[in-house]
Enzyme design. Structure first.
Site, PDB file in Angstrom:
ATOM      1  N   ASN A 152     -83.551 -27.188  12.741  1.00 17.56           N
ATOM      2  CA  ASN A 152     -84.121 -28.451  11.954  1.00 17.56           C
ATOM      3  C   ASN A 152     -83.711 -28.660  10.654  1.00 17.56           C
ATOM      4  O   ASN A 152     -83.670 -29.990  10.165  1.00 17.56           O
ATOM      5  CB  ASN A 152     -85.800 -28.413  11.969  1.00 17.56           C
ATOM      6  CG  ASN A 152     -86.333 -27.223  11.377  1.00 17.56           C
ATOM      7  OD1 ASN A 152     -85.696 -26.318  11.128  1.00 17.56           O
ATOM      8  ND2 ASN A 152     -87.528 -27.281  11.092  1.00 17.56           N
ATOM      9  N   GLU A 249     -89.584 -16.339   8.928  1.00 12.45           N
ATOM     10  CA  GLU A 249     -90.160 -17.838   8.588  1.00 12.45           C
ATOM     11  C   GLU A 249     -90.473 -18.161   9.858  1.00 12.45           C
ATOM     12  O   GLU A 249     -89.475 -18.927  10.694  1.00 12.45           O
ATOM     13  CB  GLU A 249     -89.402 -18.479   7.817  1.00 12.45           C
ATOM     14  CG  GLU A 249     -89.082 -17.914   6.401  1.00 12.45           C
ATOM     15  CD  GLU A 249     -90.250 -18.185   5.486  1.00 12.45           C
ATOM     16  OE1 GLU A 249     -91.127 -18.721   5.785  1.00 12.45           O
ATOM     17  OE2 GLU A 249     -90.449 -17.372   4.507  1.00 12.45           O
ATOM     18  N   CYS A 283     -91.625 -27.035  10.717  1.00 14.70           N
ATOM     19  CA  CYS A 283     -92.347 -25.804  11.093  1.00 14.70           C
ATOM     20  C   CYS A 283     -93.990 -26.062  10.349  1.00 14.70           C
ATOM     21  O   CYS A 283     -94.757 -25.648  10.791  1.00 14.70           O
ATOM     22  CB  CYS A 283     -91.905 -24.581  10.393  1.00 14.70           C
ATOM     23  SG  CYS A 283     -91.141 -24.668   8.686  1.00 14.70           S
ATOM     24  N   GLU A 461     -89.954 -17.438   1.000  1.00 16.57           N
ATOM     25  CA  GLU A 461     -88.626 -17.923   0.447  1.00 16.57           C
ATOM     26  C   GLU A 461     -89.028 -18.834  -0.667  1.00 16.57           C
ATOM     27  O   GLU A 461     -90.063 -19.328  -0.828  1.00 16.57           O
ATOM     28  CB  GLU A 461     -87.892 -18.974   1.710  1.00 16.57           C
ATOM     29  CG  GLU A 461     -87.754 -17.947   2.954  1.00 16.57           C
ATOM     30  CD  GLU A 461     -86.504 -18.636   3.733  1.00 16.57           C
ATOM     31  OE1 GLU A 461     -85.323 -18.042   3.840  1.00 16.57           O
ATOM     32  OE2 GLU A 461     -86.671 -19.494   4.394  1.00 16.57           O
TER      33      GLU A 461
END
Ligand code: NAD
Length: 487
Positions: A152, A249, A283, A461
């Site tokens: 994505n 993630e 997400c 992150e």
């Protein structure tokens, strides 16, 4: 083919091809036109990447952090200069509207490179006084890090992983999603042009089988995956068997909680951003929108009115706000959830259908969709759909909504909308999620650590925490006296 790269892989500073690997075809989602062909990594390709990354690591770990920073900063500048070209490529690969890719993809990658360049030289250790003897600590890089991307946000994910990994002195092998193979190769070209030594950043293509072999390779020190929860569990299992470092993630089903004292237009705008941006393929999307009963009908009215105004169409037209779904497989999954929403008894307020765009009839465009009357047990409220489908749920009081918001295996993100700041803090404090907003949604500045609680992941992150996660501490005891030996 419009976007064919010079080779499938970028290893040791140059393009490498091996057509013995499984064919991976890249299609422009708006038309299904074939735009590039690459091949999944064979064993010799993986071994070549490992050898190159080992050589790169030897040089890079001895490069002064301030010099690493200069390279990353130059790469950020080149990315910004090429933003338009990179954005068009990202639009061709993902189908996301150019209106988005121009501001959210390479631009966000450049910010990460710049940010980690800025803090690369700040990872100093300590001097711990023991009253004569002392201890020194230092942070050391881990070695070869494997980055695995989702489809994505391809260049953003590659940059978010590469920037802290390289700033900390590691080398990296990055494997893009097999759905979006192109832009990571451009990032590798940019790094080379910026002066990064060969072998420090390598790109290797791979399907799931090749990806699993990469994770299992004994010379990989760390795996950083962006992907779904089931993939995260498989990667974690493999990485754990070798005690590799890992960050994961993963997916989400995040709540947006809207209290009756909210600025309702802001809340509607945030709920739309958090469900329809990138056709909902994000997400951290806030796909469970909890609205307090007294403002529900007002909220739905404003939401429907604004949703109907969304421009769906050609992603390369900068006026377009909503592009196609990435693939037929993803479209089918979204359509099944939309059918399920109706059959489970939710009310379809708006959207729900495939849209035919003139000239782009092969693209899988889905109307932005809103269900109301959604209850906690419905599958559309429990499972990640990864499409433009918003579920609106009603609530009455604070304790109730906190319990319901937390009743999920996921914990990636959450937001609360209210003008009462004590309530905002009180509620967010009790929400089990890693990335939270008060009175906004889905803003992810590079300074802000990003990642999930519960099944949404391990590690972060961005922010300075990411740098810690690409390094390890070494303690050195320095004896200033004699060795005491009792024999
Ligand atoms: P996916 O899990 O299908 O694939 C992700 C990556 O993992 C791909 O590169 C794939 O090739 C690789 N992979 C698949 N099986 C593997 C295995 N056994 N071993 C090693 N690698 C393997 O996910 P996707 O469909 O590409 O992306 C969508 C998912 O990613 C959603 O669940 C979304 O929520 C999540 N996502 C999370 C974040 C985040 O930062 N938390 C960001 C974007 C997407």
């Amino acid at each position: 083919m419009r976007a064919q790269p010079a080779g499938s892989h970028f290893i040791g500073g140059k393009y490498v091809e091996d057509t013995n690997g499984t064919l991976i075809e890249s299609h422009y989602p708006a038309t299904q036109e074939l735009i590039a062909r690459v091949y999944s990594a064979t064993e010799p390709v993986l071994e070549a990447a490992i050898a190159a990354a080992e050589e790169g690591f030897k040089v890079w770990k001895k490069t002064a952090p301030a010099e690493r920073a200069r390279v990353l900063r130059r790469a950020a500048d080149i990315m910004r200069e090429r933003n338009h070209e990179l954005s068009v490529l990202e639009t061709l690969d993902t189908g996301k509207p150019l209106q988005e890719t121009l501001v959210a993809d390479a631009a966000s990658g450049a910010e990460a490179l710049e940010y980690f360049a800025g803090i690369a030289a700040t990872t100093n250790g300590e001097h711990i006084d023991l009253g004569g003897s002392y201890v020194l600590t230092k942070r050391e890089p881990l070695g070869i890090c494997l980055g695995i991307g989702a489809w994505n946000y391809p260049i953003q994910i590659a940059s978010w992983k590469a920037a802290p990994a390289l700033a900390a002195g590691n080398s990296m092998i990055f494997k893009p999603s097999e759905m979006t193979v192109l832009s990571a190769l451009k990032l590798a070209e940019i790094f080379k042009e910026a002066g990064l030594p060969d072998g420090v950043f390598n790109v290797v293509q791979g399907d799931r089988v090749a990806a699993a072999a990469m994770v299992a390779h004994p010379k990989i020190a760390k795996v950083s995956l962006t992907g779904s929860v089931p993939t995260g569990k498989k990667v974690a299992e493999k990485a754990a068997s070798d005690l590799k470092h890992m960050s994961l993630e993963l997916g989400g089903k995040s709540p947006i909680i809207i209290f009756e004292d909210s600025d309702l237009d802001n809340a509607v705008g945030a709920a739309m951003n958090g469900n329809f941006y990138s056709s909902g393929q994000i997400c951290s999307n806030g796909t469970r929108v909890f609205v307090q009963r007294s403002v529900l009908s007002d909220f739905l009215e404003r939401l429907k009115e604004r949703t109907l105004r969304i421009t769906i169409g050609d992603p390369l037209n900068e006026e377009t706000q909503l592009g196609p779904i990435i693939s037929k497989g993803q479209f089918d999954k979204i359509s099944q959830y939309i059918d399920l929403g109706s059959s489970e008894g939710a009310t379809l307020e708006v959207g729900g259908k495939r849209v035919a765009i003139e000239g782009l009839e092969n693209g899988y465009f889905v109307e932005p969709t809103v269900f109301s009357g959604v209850t906690d047990d419905m599958r559309i409220a429990r499972e990640e759909i990864f499409g433009p489908v918003m579920s609106v749920l009603v609530f009455d009081d604070e304790d109730e909504v906190i319990a319901r918001a937390n009743d999920t295996e996921f914990g990636l993100a959450a937001a609360v909308f209210t003008k009462d700041f004590q309530r905002a803090y009180r509620v967010i404090d009790q929400i089990e999620a890693g990335t939270c907003w008060i009175n906004n949604y889905n803003l992810t500045p590079v300074e802000m650590p990003f990642g999930g609680h519960k099944n949404s992941g391990i590690g972060r992150e961005n922010g300075h925490w990411a740098l810690d996660q690409y390094s390890q501490v070494k303690s050195i005891y320095v004896e200033m006296g004699d060795v005491e030996a009792g024999w």
